[in-house]
Design an enzyme around this catalytic site. Sequence first.
Site, PDB file in Angstrom:
ATOM      1  N   GLU A 130       0.824  -1.222   0.000  1.00  0.00           N
ATOM      2  CA  GLU A 130       0.000   0.000   0.000  1.00  0.00           C
ATOM      3  C   GLU A 130       0.854   1.267   0.000  1.00  0.00           C
ATOM      4  O   GLU A 130       0.516   2.255  -0.664  1.00  0.00           O
ATOM      5  CB  GLU A 130      -0.912  -0.002   1.238  1.00  0.00           C
ATOM      6  CG  GLU A 130      -1.862   1.165   1.302  1.00  0.00           C
ATOM      7  CD  GLU A 130      -2.768   1.239   0.082  1.00  0.00           C
ATOM      8  OE1 GLU A 130      -3.568   0.317  -0.126  1.00  0.00           O
ATOM      9  OE2 GLU A 130      -2.664   2.227  -0.678  1.00  0.00           O
ATOM     10  N   GLY A 135       1.893   6.942  -0.777  1.00  0.00           N
ATOM     11  CA  GLY A 135       2.260   6.906   0.641  1.00  0.00           C
ATOM     12  C   GLY A 135       1.099   6.567   1.546  1.00  0.00           C
ATOM     13  O   GLY A 135       0.622   5.434   1.572  1.00  0.00           O
ATOM     14  N   LYS A 206       4.934   4.288 -10.104  1.00  0.00           N
ATOM     15  CA  LYS A 206       3.652   4.230  -9.389  1.00  0.00           C
ATOM     16  C   LYS A 206       2.488   4.007 -10.340  1.00  0.00           C
ATOM     17  O   LYS A 206       1.596   3.199 -10.056  1.00  0.00           O
ATOM     18  CB  LYS A 206       3.457   5.516  -8.589  1.00  0.00           C
ATOM     19  CG  LYS A 206       4.472   5.668  -7.456  1.00  0.00           C
ATOM     20  CD  LYS A 206       4.460   7.087  -6.926  1.00  0.00           C
ATOM     21  CE  LYS A 206       5.410   7.261  -5.766  1.00  0.00           C
ATOM     22  NZ  LYS A 206       5.620   8.676  -5.439  1.00  0.00           N
TER      23      LYS A 206
HETATM   24  N1  LIG Z   1      10.240   8.347   2.011  1.00  0.00           N
HETATM   25  C1  LIG Z   1       8.966   8.256   1.714  1.00  0.00           C
HETATM   26  O1  LIG Z   1       8.157   9.127   2.072  1.00  0.00           O
HETATM   27  C2  LIG Z   1       8.454   7.073   0.934  1.00  0.00           C
HETATM   28  C3  LIG Z   1       7.104   7.061   0.553  1.00  0.00           C
HETATM   29  C4  LIG Z   1       6.599   5.932  -0.111  1.00  0.00           C
HETATM   30  C5  LIG Z   1       7.446   4.898  -0.418  1.00  0.00           C
HETATM   31  N2  LIG Z   1       8.766   4.960  -0.065  1.00  0.00           N
HETATM   32  C6  LIG Z   1       9.611   3.809  -0.374  1.00  0.00           C
HETATM   33  O2  LIG Z   1      10.022   3.223   0.837  1.00  0.00           O
HETATM   34  C7  LIG Z   1      11.312   2.652   0.674  1.00  0.00           C
HETATM   35  C8  LIG Z   1      12.257   3.245   1.706  1.00  0.00           C
HETATM   36  O3  LIG Z   1      12.330   4.634   1.489  1.00  0.00           O
HETATM   37  P1  LIG Z   1      12.960   5.631   2.571  1.00  0.00           P
HETATM   38  O4  LIG Z   1      12.589   6.996   2.129  1.00  0.00           O
HETATM   39  O5  LIG Z   1      12.615   5.194   3.938  1.00  0.00           O
HETATM   40  O6  LIG Z   1      14.516   5.401   2.274  1.00  0.00           O
HETATM   41  P2  LIG Z   1      15.763   5.873   3.153  1.00  0.00           P
HETATM   42  O7  LIG Z   1      15.353   6.923   4.128  1.00  0.00           O
HETATM   43  O8  LIG Z   1      16.854   6.166   2.200  1.00  0.00           O
HETATM   44  O9  LIG Z   1      16.124   4.555   3.981  1.00  0.00           O
HETATM   45  C9  LIG Z   1      16.654   3.421   3.369  1.00  0.00           C
HETATM   46  C10 LIG Z   1      17.085   2.462   4.455  1.00  0.00           C
HETATM   47  O10 LIG Z   1      17.601   1.277   3.829  1.00  0.00           O
HETATM   48  C11 LIG Z   1      18.829   0.954   4.454  1.00  0.00           C
HETATM   49  N3  LIG Z   1      19.684   0.235   3.501  1.00  0.00           N
HETATM   50  C12 LIG Z   1      20.257   0.700   2.375  1.00  0.00           C
HETATM   51  N4  LIG Z   1      20.974  -0.264   1.792  1.00  0.00           N
HETATM   52  C13 LIG Z   1      20.869  -1.361   2.574  1.00  0.00           C
HETATM   53  C14 LIG Z   1      21.389  -2.670   2.511  1.00  0.00           C
HETATM   54  N5  LIG Z   1      22.198  -3.050   1.513  1.00  0.00           N
HETATM   55  N6  LIG Z   1      21.071  -3.527   3.494  1.00  0.00           N
HETATM   56  C15 LIG Z   1      20.269  -3.151   4.506  1.00  0.00           C
HETATM   57  N7  LIG Z   1      19.717  -1.925   4.610  1.00  0.00           N
HETATM   58  C16 LIG Z   1      20.039  -1.046   3.660  1.00  0.00           C
HETATM   59  C17 LIG Z   1      19.441   2.261   4.905  1.00  0.00           C
HETATM   60  O11 LIG Z   1      20.371   2.027   5.935  1.00  0.00           O
HETATM   61  P3  LIG Z   1      21.103   3.216   6.761  1.00  0.00           P
HETATM   62  O12 LIG Z   1      20.015   3.880   7.562  1.00  0.00           O
HETATM   63  O13 LIG Z   1      22.081   2.536   7.625  1.00  0.00           O
HETATM   64  O14 LIG Z   1      21.707   4.102   5.716  1.00  0.00           O
HETATM   65  C18 LIG Z   1      18.189   3.008   5.377  1.00  0.00           C
HETATM   66  O15 LIG Z   1      17.894   2.691   6.708  1.00  0.00           O
HETATM   67  C19 LIG Z   1      11.705   2.924  -0.776  1.00  0.00           C
HETATM   68  O16 LIG Z   1      11.343   1.837  -1.574  1.00  0.00           O
HETATM   69  C20 LIG Z   1      10.867   4.139  -1.128  1.00  0.00           C
HETATM   70  O17 LIG Z   1      10.620   4.236  -2.501  1.00  0.00           O
HETATM   71  C21 LIG Z   1       9.277   6.026   0.604  1.00  0.00           C
END
Ligand SMILES: NC(=O)c1ccc[n+]([C@@H]2O[C@H](COP(=O)([O-])OP(=O)(O)OC[C@H]3O[C@@H](n4cnc5c(N)ncnc54)[C@H](OP(=O)(O)O)[C@@H]3O)[C@@H](O)[C@H]2O)c1
Length: 429
Positions: A130, A135, A206
């Site tokens: 979802e 989001g 999306k």
């Molecule tokens: N941000 C939003 O509002 C939003 C909205 C909808 C969907 N999404 C989706 O949700 C997902 C996460 O987004 P986000 O914004 O939360 O990303 P983010 O803030 O960049 O966080 C990514 C996380 O993944 C970890 N990571 C990266 N490489 C890794 C690896 N090889 N092994 C284990 N962990 C690893 C990072 O570790 P570290 O913390 O140690 O760097 C970090 O904790 C994505 O698919 C994004 O498209 C995000």
Amino acid sequence: MAKDNWRVGVAGLGTVGGGLLTFLSEHPGFAPAGGTVSVTGVSARSRSRPRPFDISNLAWFDDPVALASSPNVDLFVELIGGSDGPAKAAVEAALKLGKPVVTANKALLAEHGAELAALAETAGVPLLFEAAVMGGTPAVKMLREALVGEEVVAVSGILNGTCNYILTEMEAGGRPFADVLAEAQRLGYAEADPTMDVGGFDAAHKITILAALAFGAAPNYAAAEVEGIDQIELVDIKLARELGYRIRLVASARRGEGGVAVRVHPALAPLGHPLAETSGALNALFLEGRRIGRIFIQGPGAGAGPTAAAVAADIADVMTGAARPVFQAPAAALKPLAGLDAAHQATKAYLRVMVRDQPGAIAAVSETLAEVGVSIDSFLQKPVQDVGGVPIVLTTHATREAVLLDAVERIAALPQVLGRPKMLRVAPV
Ligand SMILES: NC(=O)c1ccc[n+]([C@@H]2O[C@H](COP(=O)([O-])OP(=O)(O)OC[C@H]3O[C@@H](n4cnc5c(N)ncnc54)[C@H](OP(=O)(O)O)[C@@H]3O)[C@@H](O)[C@H]2O)c1
């Protein structure tokens, strides 16, 4: 899938993962389906990174695949991101072991959705996402569940909050794209590498997912036609406004004869239209069904709180055991969506032609349009400062895109014209 205690492994502790852990720690009784939820293990890139939530009591995994495979994890939550690499490997590992998966990863679903759906359905476990689209605003559930009895003809809307924020700020502050993008990066609204957002690719992921859900097909990211907002100039925002429009990045999937057109491109929405009035980082979506008509939803498309709420809702669904095909039709029956060539579709268009300030320029442009059969809907000639030449701005009646593009080339070749005319589509309303 009734269980007393669900042991959850969370891979990715960034914006969304952090939001989820914060929510679960603040709501220890979160048990929407009876039973309890406990996070038993986490994985991220850096164990030592300071985080605003406590992970000291949780098992740490450097490798998200090991977390997904841990015997202490019943439900795997993937919040790392990226279409391939560790996110894909870990999701595959969990599904192969017969564990339900919840993810927010649109790139993964858009590019590998069909194969992952097959893995999930073979194992008989849910794969829920979802948070991947809009989001915290429930668009996926709307299509997968609420509209399953309807024949959807189109889904279209604003699916990238960063682009919408940039366009809104360009208009409000009269500032060029590069300035607003730099500010958005400073404030953390845009990534250091903004290509996925401003290039339209995030919105394309999306809309690819929504198209698969709406039309019961395998996601076909390669068939999406994508154009971002990086070429949008302030002068077009101002002139579109004079004509009664606002520029938005519109993602759409529309059923046509022989297929579905899946597209992302900047488009003019009339002032007062819900897409024109969707400002800042909000997302918005129209869902059009043959019998239901139009449904409009609007809400937050990103951010820790809203996105984590959507992930938590998916966890609740896993706990209740609701079993539906991942993309509306069983994975074995999914065919890639047949794309439709944009050149054959009709659209109203906005054209800005920069001409030399000399007599005959307007006549030359309008004669060229008449020659190829493009009729003019509205017309504006207005002196605009600092843009070089005089802009002639017009909107056309609905015309096949191939004809419009031919007109653009012919106008560009006129001696009175400076540079290539700017063409933007007018959003269907
Ligand atoms: N941000 C939003 O509002 C939003 C909205 C909808 C969907 N999404 C989706 O949700 C997902 C996460 O987004 P986000 O914004 O939360 O990303 P983010 O803030 O960049 O966080 C990514 C996380 O993944 C970890 N990571 C990266 N490489 C890794 C690896 N090889 N092994 C284990 N962990 C690893 C990072 O570790 P570290 O913390 O140690 O760097 C970090 O904790 C994505 O698919 C994004 O498209 C995000």
